[in-house]
Design a protein around this motif. Sequence first.
Motif, PDB file in Angstrom:
ATOM      1  N   GLU A  10     -39.193  64.953  28.106  1.00 28.35           N
ATOM      2  CA  GLU A  10     -40.420  64.895  27.315  1.00 28.35           C
ATOM      3  C   GLU A  10     -40.274  65.801  26.087  1.00 28.35           C
ATOM      4  OE1 GLU A  10     -44.416  63.719  26.566  1.00 28.35           O
ATOM      5  OE2 GLU A  10     -42.904  62.978  27.987  1.00 28.35           O
ATOM      6  N   PRO A  11     -40.566  65.271  24.883  1.00 23.49           N
ATOM      7  CA  PRO A  11     -40.443  66.110  23.684  1.00 23.49           C
ATOM      8  C   PRO A  11     -41.343  67.334  23.765  1.00 23.49           C
ATOM      9  CG  PRO A  11     -40.689  63.803  23.088  1.00 23.49           C
ATOM     10  CD  PRO A  11     -40.959  63.896  24.558  1.00 23.49           C
ATOM     11  N   ARG A  16     -42.449  67.812  18.481  1.00 22.59           N
ATOM     12  CA  ARG A  16     -43.476  66.877  17.990  1.00 22.59           C
ATOM     13  C   ARG A  16     -44.015  67.343  16.642  1.00 22.59           C
ATOM     14  NH1 ARG A  16     -45.478  63.293  21.854  1.00 22.59           N
ATOM     15  NH2 ARG A  16     -44.819  63.698  24.010  1.00 22.59           N
ATOM     16  N   CYS A 244     -40.835  60.232  13.719  1.00 25.09           N
ATOM     17  CA  CYS A 244     -42.187  60.637  14.128  1.00 25.09           C
ATOM     18  C   CYS A 244     -42.783  59.657  15.123  1.00 25.09           C
ATOM     19  CB  CYS A 244     -43.080  60.755  12.890  1.00 25.09           C
ATOM     20  SG  CYS A 244     -44.708  61.472  13.213  1.00 25.09           S
ATOM     21  N   ILE A 247     -40.892  59.976  18.623  1.00 24.62           N
ATOM     22  CA  ILE A 247     -41.176  61.221  19.340  1.00 24.62           C
ATOM     23  C   ILE A 247     -42.653  61.308  19.722  1.00 24.62           C
ATOM     24  CG2 ILE A 247     -41.278  63.741  19.069  1.00 24.62           C
ATOM     25  CD1 ILE A 247     -38.721  63.617  17.508  1.00 24.62           C
ATOM     26  N   ASN A 248     -43.523  60.840  18.851  1.00 26.14           N
ATOM     27  CA  ASN A 248     -44.959  60.870  19.123  1.00 26.14           C
ATOM     28  C   ASN A 248     -45.445  59.471  19.487  1.00 26.14           C
ATOM     29  OD1 ASN A 248     -45.778  63.777  18.346  1.00 26.14           O
ATOM     30  ND2 ASN A 248     -44.568  63.130  16.589  1.00 26.14           N
ATOM     31  N   THR A 253     -48.622  59.075  14.158  1.00 25.92           N
ATOM     32  CA  THR A 253     -47.982  58.919  12.854  1.00 25.92           C
ATOM     33  C   THR A 253     -49.016  58.554  11.792  1.00 25.92           C
ATOM     34  OG1 THR A 253     -45.945  58.191  13.939  1.00 25.92           O
ATOM     35  CG2 THR A 253     -46.143  57.737  11.593  1.00 25.92           C
ATOM     36  N   ALA A 303     -53.110  67.777  22.444  1.00 29.96           N
ATOM     37  CA  ALA A 303     -51.678  67.932  22.723  1.00 29.96           C
ATOM     38  C   ALA A 303     -51.390  69.300  23.325  1.00 29.96           C
ATOM     39  CB  ALA A 303     -50.878  67.725  21.442  1.00 29.96           C
ATOM     40  N   SER A 307     -49.897  70.114  26.998  1.00 29.58           N
ATOM     41  CA  SER A 307     -48.702  70.939  27.135  1.00 29.58           C
ATOM     42  C   SER A 307     -48.919  72.057  28.143  1.00 29.58           C
ATOM     43  CB  SER A 307     -48.325  71.522  25.769  1.00 29.58           C
ATOM     44  OG  SER A 307     -47.250  72.430  25.888  1.00 29.58           O
TER      45      SER A 307
END
Length: 372
Positions: A10-11, A16, A244, A247-248, A253, A303, A307
């Motif tokens: 997971e990024p 991100r 972008c 990853i997201n 974006t 986000a 996290s």
Amino acid sequence: MGEGSAPAAEPTPLLRLGAVLYFMGSSMLVQFTTKAVFTNFGFHFPLTVALLQMAFIAPVSYVVARPVLSWALVRQLAPLAMVNVLNVVCGLIGTAGLNVPMFIALRRFTLLFTILLERFWLKKSHDWPTLSAVGVMISGALIAAATDLSFNPRGYAAVLCNDLLTSLYLIMVKNTPGTNGLSTTGMLFYNSVLSLPMLLAATVAKGEPSRMTSFPLLWDTNFQMVLFLASALGLTINHSTFVCTRINEPLMTSTAGNLKNAAMTIVGAFAFGDFIFEPLNAMGLAISMGGAVWYALRSALRARQKSIKDRLLQQVPVIGRDRLHRGGAQPQLTGAPLGFTASGASSALLDGGGMGKSRSESRGDLFERPLQ
């Protein structure tokens, strides 16, 4: 990713954020540069600029990525390239036909189209705060558009088509099966090579090559430098869009693009001479910008919360292993078979009983096997 391989990590939030900043910076540079080509130098040949961008991207991305050449990938990525060509052309026509603040205000509709496509194509739902923030952005854009003193119907139509195609393009980047086995730069190579024939045909059909020969600044050194810069920056905007979005998410974006536009609205009003100030128009732009900032802040907060939650969940096995290494007492897992501890290891095996293995070997085997 091959069958049986480990899932991609997971990024991280920092990765991100880096992808978002990369996309925002690249987008700002390429928009201002192409706007300077169209407005300051009067070079009204958007298809030629798009063709030069793809001609620059193709060899550079191939040298960097050295992707495998496959007709199967060509077939899978051809629809993506077609959408990209239409998207680039509409964006360049809109950039040439509208002042920067008005262009940016109408680009807010990208979020609306992204939400609609995700809802009806991907069956993805969005909560009311998200929809409310988008509503504020759209309302401000409509106020600004209703009072735009330099109204250009062709420019408006081009930007709205650009919004729809951008949303479609971002979702296809994330969900096209042919992209799974390619690096970002390799995907960029295929996208540019497949786009070149279509752009060349459109440029010739539009008659731009013959009309361009009479352009008075064609051999001007300053113009050539700016045109080359606009062509080279096409590589960064395309690459950053892929990075972008992969990853997201497509909606993130789009949000990053709207947040970038907040800064561009202010700078663009003073950098170019085609913005006519009108109080109600400025108010609409401010409302739309406020909605974009609200949405971006809310997305960042969500986000961060995710996290923190993921980090807390990941700490559970780590705590167990720390206790194991300290040699402390091993708590019993609720609902686990008798003798299993919070670290996932059997207390009997940790004592070396009956298996003929060292403690470290037994512990390593058990960590790799799921509990039965």
